[in-house]
Design an enzyme around this catalytic site. Structure first.
Site, mmCIF file in Angstrom:
data_model
loop_
_atom_site.group_PDB
_atom_site.id
_atom_site.type_symbol
_atom_site.label_atom_id
_atom_site.label_comp_id
_atom_site.label_asym_id
_atom_site.label_seq_id
_atom_site.Cartn_x
_atom_site.Cartn_y
_atom_site.Cartn_z
ATOM 1 N N ALA A 49 0.836 -1.211 0.000
ATOM 2 C CA ALA A 49 0.000 0.000 0.000
ATOM 3 C C ALA A 49 0.867 1.256 0.000
ATOM 4 C CB ALA A 49 -0.943 -0.016 1.209
ATOM 5 N N GLY A 50 2.010 1.172 -0.635
ATOM 6 C CA GLY A 50 2.900 2.334 -0.761
ATOM 7 C C GLY A 50 2.407 3.252 -1.865
ATOM 8 N N HIS A 82 13.012 -3.966 -18.213
ATOM 9 C CA HIS A 82 12.750 -2.637 -17.672
ATOM 10 C C HIS A 82 14.044 -2.130 -17.047
ATOM 11 C CE1 HIS A 82 10.544 0.647 -16.076
ATOM 12 N NE2 HIS A 82 10.658 0.284 -14.820
#
Ligand code: TXD
Length: 320
Positions: A17-18, A182
């Site tokens: 939940a950052g 990435h």
């Protein structure tokens, strides 16, 4: 009424939940895509974020339920699980140390989540992205089509923005494609970037394209440098919500996605960014676009660097 079968909305679990996790929760809820369960290891954090988000429900006029929890049982039956959990590098920690710590976090989170949601599609966001996606696939034991990573949508969106800014055109008219791992070795494909169908190679000189491609490669670092603490999260959350939408609504959008390769592009047993159709079953199809020799070898160099990190990460979770 008790005898009637219950019905429920689609449900997305977001692990972590950052910054990215909570912003994604907001996007998913406000677009009315699904109910959201936010789970984090820190007690109170996901509950507080969820409460804050749901208290805007009336103003934002959406119907999504949002709950926060520290207990995986509350995530049961999710249609999609998004993994953003991880730690930032702490003083004295090497890159490899961080890789092993995050590998453990992601591996365990994926194992716990899949137990509750065995039919979910998993989207991984935690870095290093391609490696963490592979670990999630291993941890869940799911068919590879149901596990994917988000990065290419973000990298493509950054390039789209830079092209629109340079040419002073609407981003809505710009389409872009960035493949590969990435990181510094990602593979933007200017040949496949267009403005309303016109290839950008006809609209800009090679030096300008190279400058925009470089900015895209360093897009994450540019924001970290400006923010000083933490990294980008608005555009990453938007990117992930586009993938969530394509899956939940079975839209079959063609999006650059970290997918499991079995021979495509001459690569095997690796997760790497390639163009995919995303639908309700996950990665419905991988597209093999024509690459020049130079582009193909750049993709293979990117794959090699993913493989090196993968070895360290697999060792970190006791898989060698
Ligand atoms: O394109 C991409 N894939 C990326 C990746 C774009 C942006 C960010 N990218 C990566 O996502 C970034 O490098 C991180 O690895 C993740 C999450 O980034 P965010 O900015 O959201 O990090 P935060 O704000 O530090 O949030 C991480 C949360 C935090 O609340 C921790 O308490 C939680 O993860 N955390 C856990 N949750 C559940 N379970 C466990 N074990 C756990 N450990 C930490």
């Amino acid at each position: 009424y008790d005898s009637l079968p219950t019905c429920r909305s689609p449900q997305v679990t977001i692990v972590g939940a950052g910054n990215v996790g909570r912003t994604l929760a907001q996007r998913v809820a406000e677009k009315n895509l699904a109910d959201v369960v936010l789970i984090d290891i820190v007690e109170g954090l996901p509950q507080g974020v969820a409460l804050d988000l749901i208290e805007a429900q009336g103003i934002e006029s959406h119907d999504s339920q949002i709950i926060g929890t520290n207990n995986y049982e509350d995530t049961a039956g999710s249609d999609i699980v998004v993994i953003t959990a991880g730690l930032a590098r702490k003083p004295g920690m090497s890159r490899d140390d961080l890789l092993q710590v995050n590998a453990k976090i992601v591996y365990e989170a994926a194992q716990k989540a899949v137990k509750q949601s065995p039919n979910a599609v998993f989207i991984v966001i935690t870095n290093p992205l391609d490696v963490m996606t592979y670990l999630t696939w291993k941890a869940t034991g799911l068919p590879h089509q149901r596990v994917m990573g988000m990065a290419g949508v973000l990298d493509s969106s950054r390039l789209q923005t830079f092209i629109a800014m340079e040419l002073k055109v609407s981003t809505a008219d710009v389409t872009t494609m960035v493949l590969g791992g990435h990181g510094d070795l990602m593979l933007p494909l200017p040949r496949y970037c267009t403005v309303s169908g016109v290839p950008i190679t006809e609209l800009m000189d090679a030096a300008t394209i190279e400058r925009l491609v470089d900015r895209t490669r360093n897009g994450g670092a540019e924001i970290v440098k400006l923010l000083q603490t933490g990294g980008a999260y608005y555009a990453p959350a938007s990117s992930a919500s586009l993938m969530v939408e394509s899956i939940i609504r079975n839209q079959s959008r063609l999006l650059p996605t970290a997918a499991y390769l079995q021979g495509q592009y001459g690569l095997n047993d690796i997760y790497l960014g390639v163009p995919c159709h995303l639908g309700c079953r996950g990665v419905e199809k991988i597209f093999e676009v024509n690459l020049t020799e130079e582009e193909r070898s750049a993709l293979h160099v990117s794959a090699e660097s993913v493989r090196e990190n993968l070895k360290i990460a697999l060792a970190g979770v006791g898989l060698t």
